[in-house]
Design an enzyme around this catalytic site. Structure first.
Site, PDB file in Angstrom:
ATOM      1  N   ASP A  39       0.849  -1.194   0.000  1.00 25.91           N
ATOM      2  CA  ASP A  39       0.000   0.000   0.000  1.00 25.91           C
ATOM      3  C   ASP A  39       0.885   1.245   0.000  1.00 25.91           C
ATOM      4  OD1 ASP A  39      -3.220   0.513   0.992  1.00 25.91           O
ATOM      5  OD2 ASP A  39      -1.812   2.200   1.136  1.00 25.91           O
ATOM      6  N   ILE A  40       0.473   2.256  -0.743  1.00 26.34           N
ATOM      7  CA  ILE A  40       1.264   3.483  -0.869  1.00 26.34           C
ATOM      8  C   ILE A  40       1.263   4.294   0.434  1.00 26.34           C
ATOM      9  CG2 ILE A  40      -0.527   5.096  -1.688  1.00 26.34           C
ATOM     10  CD1 ILE A  40       1.432   5.892  -3.934  1.00 26.34           C
ATOM     11  N   ASN A  97     -12.845  -3.129   2.375  1.00 24.04           N
ATOM     12  CA  ASN A  97     -13.843  -2.082   2.516  1.00 24.04           C
ATOM     13  C   ASN A  97     -14.786  -2.169   1.314  1.00 24.04           C
ATOM     14  OD1 ASN A  97     -12.717  -0.918   4.901  1.00 24.04           O
ATOM     15  ND2 ASN A  97     -11.116  -0.008   3.633  1.00 24.04           N
ATOM     16  N   GLY A 103     -16.152   2.750   3.453  1.00 28.27           N
ATOM     17  CA  GLY A 103     -15.034   3.660   3.199  1.00 28.27           C
ATOM     18  C   GLY A 103     -14.169   3.240   2.026  1.00 28.27           C
ATOM     19  N   GLN A 104     -14.734   2.503   1.080  1.00 30.62           N
ATOM     20  CA  GLN A 104     -13.947   2.058  -0.078  1.00 30.62           C
ATOM     21  C   GLN A 104     -13.588   3.252  -0.957  1.00 30.62           C
ATOM     22  OE1 GLN A 104     -15.805  -1.025  -2.449  1.00 30.62           O
ATOM     23  NE2 GLN A 104     -14.107  -1.077  -3.930  1.00 30.62           N
ATOM     24  N   HIS A 110     -10.341  -5.272  -3.450  1.00 32.21           N
ATOM     25  CA  HIS A 110      -9.015  -5.530  -2.889  1.00 32.21           C
ATOM     26  C   HIS A 110      -9.137  -5.945  -1.439  1.00 32.21           C
ATOM     27  CE1 HIS A 110      -9.979  -1.237  -2.537  1.00 32.21           C
ATOM     28  NE2 HIS A 110      -9.329  -1.246  -1.380  1.00 32.21           N
ATOM     29  N   HIS A 112      -6.970  -5.895   2.094  1.00 38.31           N
ATOM     30  CA  HIS A 112      -5.821  -5.353   2.814  1.00 38.31           C
ATOM     31  C   HIS A 112      -5.265  -6.457   3.716  1.00 38.31           C
ATOM     32  CE1 HIS A 112      -6.904  -0.939   2.247  1.00 38.31           C
ATOM     33  NE2 HIS A 112      -8.064  -1.515   1.975  1.00 38.31           N
TER      34      HIS A 112
END
Ligand code: 5GP
Length: 128
Positions: A39-40, A97, A103-104, A110, A112
Site C-alpha cells: 500500500d502506498i 472495505n 469507506g472504499q 481488494h 488489505h
C-alpha cells in the site's frame, strides 16, 4: 447493472492502471488470479493489498460474479501472500472495505493484509 451500490467497473481506476503496468507498484506476488503489492500509505508496519486480475468493483461484485476457480485462486493468493510476508506466526488482519459506509476509495476489489505489530481494536471508534 452494478451488483453493489457502486457504479460499474471503471477501467481508469488506479488498481486497473497498476494491473496494466501504467503505474508502478512494489509488487510482492503475482499469479494467474491475483496481484499483491505494498500500500502506498501503509497503516501498519506491513500493509499489502491483494487484488484480483478480473474487473470486479467490490466484494459484492466479486462474490456474485467471479467463477469458482477465480474465487478459490484469489483467496489462496491472499493466504499465500500473508504466509510469504512472514505474518502467520504472529498473526495478521485481512479486510476489505465495501462501498460508501465501508469507506472504499478504490473501485477495484481488494483485500488489505495488515500486520507486523499488535493491531488492537478492529474499529477506531464505536460505529455511530
Ligand atoms: P480502500 O479505502 O479502497 O479500501 O483502500 C484503498 C487503498 O489503496 C488505500 O489504503 C490507499 O493507500 C491505497 N492506494 C491508493 N492509491 C494507491 C496507489 O497508487 N498505489 C498503491 N500502492 N496504493 C494505493
Amino acid at each position: 447493472m452494478p451488483v453493489s451500490g457502486l457504479p460499474p467497473y471503471d477501467d481508469g481506476n488506479v488498481f486497473a492502471r497498476i494491473l496494466r503496468g501504467e503505474i508502478p507498484s512494489r509488487k510482492v506476488h503475482e499469479d494467474e488470479y491475483a496481484l499483491a503489492f505494498h500500500d502506498i500509505a501503509p497503516q501498519a508496519p506491513v500493509h499489502v493489498l491483494v487484488i484480483p486480475k478480473g474487473r470486479y468493483v467490490s466484494l459484492a461484485d466479486f462474490s456474485a460474479q467471479a467463477g469458482a476457480e477465480e474465487v478459490a485462486g484469489f483467496w489462496r493468493a491472499v493466504g499465500l501472500v500473508a504466509r510469504q510476508l512472514g505474518l502467520e506466526q504472529q498473526g495478521y488482519r485481512a479486510m476489505t472495505n465495501m462501498g460508501h459506509d465501508g469507506g472504499q476509495e478504490v473501485p477495484h476489489f481488494h483485500v488489505h493484509i495488515l500486520g507486523g505489530k499488535r493491531l488492537g481494536a478492529m474499529l477506531v471508534a464505536p460505529a455511530a
